[in-house]
Design a protein around this motif. Structure first.
Motif, PDB file in Angstrom:
ATOM      1  N   MET A   1      14.462   1.183 -10.865  1.00 43.25           N
ATOM      2  CA  MET A   1      14.338   1.337  -9.411  1.00 43.25           C
ATOM      3  C   MET A   1      15.259   0.331  -8.707  1.00 43.25           C
ATOM      4  N   SER A   2      15.922   0.749  -7.644  1.00 46.47           N
ATOM      5  CA  SER A   2      16.820  -0.165  -6.927  1.00 46.47           C
ATOM      6  C   SER A   2      16.022  -1.249  -6.208  1.00 46.47           C
ATOM      7  N   ILE A   3      16.702  -2.313  -5.821  1.00 44.09           N
ATOM      8  CA  ILE A   3      16.036  -3.411  -5.110  1.00 44.09           C
ATOM      9  C   ILE A   3      15.427  -2.897  -3.810  1.00 44.09           C
ATOM     10  N   LEU A   4      16.204  -2.102  -3.072  1.00 39.53           N
ATOM     11  CA  LEU A   4      15.691  -1.602  -1.796  1.00 39.53           C
ATOM     12  C   LEU A   4      14.457  -0.723  -2.012  1.00 39.53           C
ATOM     13  N   ALA A   5      14.528   0.158  -2.991  1.00 39.87           N
ATOM     14  CA  ALA A   5      13.384   1.045  -3.249  1.00 39.87           C
ATOM     15  C   ALA A   5      12.143   0.225  -3.608  1.00 39.87           C
ATOM     16  N   ASP A   6      12.353  -0.803  -4.391  1.00 33.68           N
ATOM     17  CA  ASP A   6      11.251  -1.664  -4.807  1.00 33.68           C
ATOM     18  C   ASP A   6      10.660  -2.413  -3.614  1.00 33.68           C
ATOM     19  N   GLN A   7      11.531  -2.962  -2.777  1.00 33.64           N
ATOM     20  CA  GLN A   7      11.046  -3.700  -1.595  1.00 33.64           C
ATOM     21  C   GLN A   7      10.347  -2.771  -0.613  1.00 33.64           C
ATOM     22  N   TYR A   8      10.898  -1.593  -0.465  1.00 38.39           N
ATOM     23  CA  TYR A   8      10.289  -0.606   0.424  1.00 38.39           C
ATOM     24  C   TYR A   8       8.880  -0.259  -0.058  1.00 38.39           C
ATOM     25  N   ARG A   9       8.776  -0.043  -1.359  1.00 34.48           N
ATOM     26  CA  ARG A   9       7.471   0.319  -1.923  1.00 34.48           C
ATOM     27  C   ARG A   9       6.449  -0.798  -1.724  1.00 34.48           C
ATOM     28  N   ARG A  10       6.921  -2.040  -1.888  1.00 37.93           N
ATOM     29  CA  ARG A  10       6.007  -3.172  -1.680  1.00 37.93           C
ATOM     30  C   ARG A  10       5.505  -3.263  -0.239  1.00 37.93           C
ATOM     31  N   VAL A  11       6.396  -3.024   0.702  1.00 36.81           N
ATOM     32  CA  VAL A  11       5.981  -3.061   2.113  1.00 36.81           C
ATOM     33  C   VAL A  11       4.947  -1.966   2.370  1.00 36.81           C
ATOM     34  N   CYS A  12       5.189  -0.785   1.842  1.00 36.68           N
ATOM     35  CA  CYS A  12       4.217   0.312   2.016  1.00 36.68           C
ATOM     36  C   CYS A  12       2.868  -0.079   1.409  1.00 36.68           C
ATOM     37  N   GLN A  13       2.904  -0.739   0.270  1.00 38.80           N
ATOM     38  CA  GLN A  13       1.648  -1.186  -0.361  1.00 38.80           C
ATOM     39  C   GLN A  13       0.929  -2.234   0.486  1.00 38.80           C
ATOM     40  N   ARG A  14       1.711  -3.157   1.053  1.00 42.50           N
ATOM     41  CA  ARG A  14       1.092  -4.186   1.917  1.00 42.50           C
ATOM     42  C   ARG A  14       0.402  -3.544   3.116  1.00 42.50           C
ATOM     43  N   ILE A  15       1.048  -2.548   3.690  1.00 40.61           N
ATOM     44  CA  ILE A  15       0.454  -1.871   4.847  1.00 40.61           C
ATOM     45  C   ILE A  15      -0.846  -1.183   4.436  1.00 40.61           C
ATOM     46  N   GLN A  16      -0.786  -0.505   3.308  1.00 40.33           N
ATOM     47  CA  GLN A  16      -1.960   0.209   2.819  1.00 40.33           C
ATOM     48  C   GLN A  16      -3.111  -0.751   2.541  1.00 40.33           C
ATOM     49  N   GLN A  17      -2.770  -1.868   1.920  1.00 39.28           N
ATOM     50  CA  GLN A  17      -3.795  -2.855   1.592  1.00 39.28           C
ATOM     51  C   GLN A  17      -4.395  -3.479   2.854  1.00 39.28           C
ATOM     52  N   ALA A  18      -3.531  -3.752   3.828  1.00 40.07           N
ATOM     53  CA  ALA A  18      -4.026  -4.320   5.092  1.00 40.07           C
ATOM     54  C   ALA A  18      -4.948  -3.321   5.792  1.00 40.07           C
ATOM     55  N   CYS A  19      -4.619  -2.049   5.708  1.00 38.08           N
ATOM     56  CA  CYS A  19      -5.489  -1.013   6.297  1.00 38.08           C
ATOM     57  C   CYS A  19      -6.840  -1.006   5.575  1.00 38.08           C
ATOM     58  N   ASP A  20      -6.790  -1.012   4.259  1.00 38.68           N
ATOM     59  CA  ASP A  20      -8.016  -1.056   3.444  1.00 38.68           C
ATOM     60  C   ASP A  20      -8.902  -2.220   3.859  1.00 38.68           C
ATOM     61  N   GLU A  21      -8.290  -3.405   3.925  1.00 40.37           N
ATOM     62  CA  GLU A  21      -9.058  -4.621   4.171  1.00 40.37           C
ATOM     63  C   GLU A  21      -9.647  -4.657   5.563  1.00 40.37           C
ATOM     64  N   SER A  22      -9.032  -3.939   6.507  1.00 38.72           N
ATOM     65  CA  SER A  22      -9.638  -3.924   7.841  1.00 38.72           C
ATOM     66  C   SER A  22     -10.406  -2.634   8.096  1.00 38.72           C
ATOM     67  N   GLY A  23     -10.665  -1.891   7.028  1.00 39.28           N
ATOM     68  CA  GLY A  23     -11.493  -0.700   7.168  1.00 39.28           C
ATOM     69  C   GLY A  23     -10.861   0.386   8.012  1.00 39.28           C
ATOM     70  N   ARG A  24      -9.530   0.428   8.004  1.00 36.33           N
ATOM     71  CA  ARG A  24      -8.829   1.470   8.760  1.00 36.33           C
ATOM     72  C   ARG A  24      -8.223   2.473   7.777  1.00 36.33           C
ATOM     73  N   PRO A  25      -8.148   3.754   8.155  1.00 39.36           N
ATOM     74  CA  PRO A  25      -7.528   4.726   7.249  1.00 39.36           C
ATOM     75  C   PRO A  25      -6.056   4.405   7.003  1.00 39.36           C
ATOM     76  N   ALA A  26      -5.545   4.781   5.839  1.00 47.52           N
ATOM     77  CA  ALA A  26      -4.175   4.426   5.446  1.00 47.52           C
ATOM     78  C   ALA A  26      -3.138   5.003   6.406  1.00 47.52           C
ATOM     79  N   ASP A  27      -3.473   6.111   7.082  1.00 47.76           N
ATOM     80  CA  ASP A  27      -2.486   6.694   7.998  1.00 47.76           C
ATOM     81  C   ASP A  27      -2.639   6.177   9.435  1.00 47.76           C
ATOM     82  N   ALA A  28      -3.430   5.123   9.610  1.00 49.46           N
ATOM     83  CA  ALA A  28      -3.621   4.561  10.955  1.00 49.46           C
ATOM     84  C   ALA A  28      -2.406   3.759  11.414  1.00 49.46           C
ATOM     85  N   VAL A  29      -1.570   3.365  10.458  1.00 49.02           N
ATOM     86  CA  VAL A  29      -0.446   2.495  10.784  1.00 49.02           C
ATOM     87  C   VAL A  29       0.845   3.110  10.253  1.00 49.02           C
ATOM     88  N   SER A  30       1.830   3.257  11.132  1.00 47.87           N
ATOM     89  CA  SER A  30       3.115   3.765  10.674  1.00 47.87           C
ATOM     90  C   SER A  30       4.111   2.621  10.545  1.00 47.87           C
TER      91      SER A  30
END
Ligand SMILES: *Cc1c(COP(=O)(O)O)cnc(C)c1O
Length: 228
Positions: A1-30
């Protein structure tokens, strides 16, 4: 996987995790990928990873990329920089969103210059939530009047609020500014039915912004790398 693809995926994971932790649905944040000073080839690569919304701060920089990426039919361009009134035509003709509205004169020009047949330009009002003197954005007391102007213009749609909070390492101060934004956003929503976007949070503070109610985070560095 390229560096950009990897970094992009990590950011998406951070957003998802932050949504989880605040009890918000994963699609609440774009995610708005901020590609300022990065080449069209990197935007294309990020698009290929599934990203569609891109943010640009400088018109000259942006206009080197937008035509080069015109084959990506569903790409969405957001202007997130300071906009002078003699430059509004470029935004009206080439962008889908303006995130930094702070003057009614700008709104009126964009409305006049939006080409017929193009969808309405989506608009966020930038709020100077920290009240710093040299900072862009309207004062809290000016939001309602500017929102009413946007609402009256047929070629613009008011979508919400945006802020760049104070650059501070004091987390409670930052949290307080995000909380205030959320409250202003709730109030605005009660008066304007199209309002659905609260844009706050960048690479360093996206978790905090999501915990406090952001519906959009704007991420540059952690996707595309440092700007030099
Ligand atoms: C540059 C910029 C961002 C992205 O900041 P990073 O710290 O690189 O994630 C977000 N919003 C605005 C208004 C910016 O100018």
């Amino acid at each position: 996987m390229s560096i950009l693809a990897d970094q992009y995926r990590r950011v998406c994971q951070r957003i998802q995790q932050a949504c989880d932790e605040s009890g918000r649905p994963a699609d609440a944040v774009s995610l708005l990928a901020v590609s300022k000073f990065k080449p069209a080839s990197m935007v294309r690569e990020c698009y290929q990873q599934g990203q569609r919304q891109f943010g640009e701060n400088y018109l000259q920089d942006a206009m080197e990329k937008i035509p080069a990426l015109a084959d990506l039919a569903d790409i969405e361009w957001h202007f997130i920089g300071a906009l002078q009134s003699n430059k509004t035509r470029t935004v009206a003709e080439h962008f889908d969103w303006l995130a930094t509205l702070e003057r009614d004169k700008i709104a009126r020009r964009l409305n006049e210059q939006r080409p017929a047949g193009k969808a309405q330009l989506n608009v966020l009002i930038q709020v100077n939530i920290s009240g710093e003197e040299q900072k862009s954005g309207v004062a809290v007391a000016e939001i309602a009047a500017l929102a009413a102007v946007v609402e009256s213009l047929p070629n613009l749609t008011l979508r919400g609020l945006m802020c760049v909070p104070e650059a501070t390492s004091d987390e409670s101060q930052l949290r307080g500014q995000f909380q205030q934004m959320k409250q202003l956003f709730n109030e605005l929503q009660q008066h304007h039915s199209c309002v659905d976007t609260l844009s706050m949070g960048m690479s360093a503070d996206l978790e905090l912004a999501i915990a406090e109610g952001a519906t959009q985070v704007r991420i540059g560095t952690d996707i595309f790398g440092a700007r030099d």
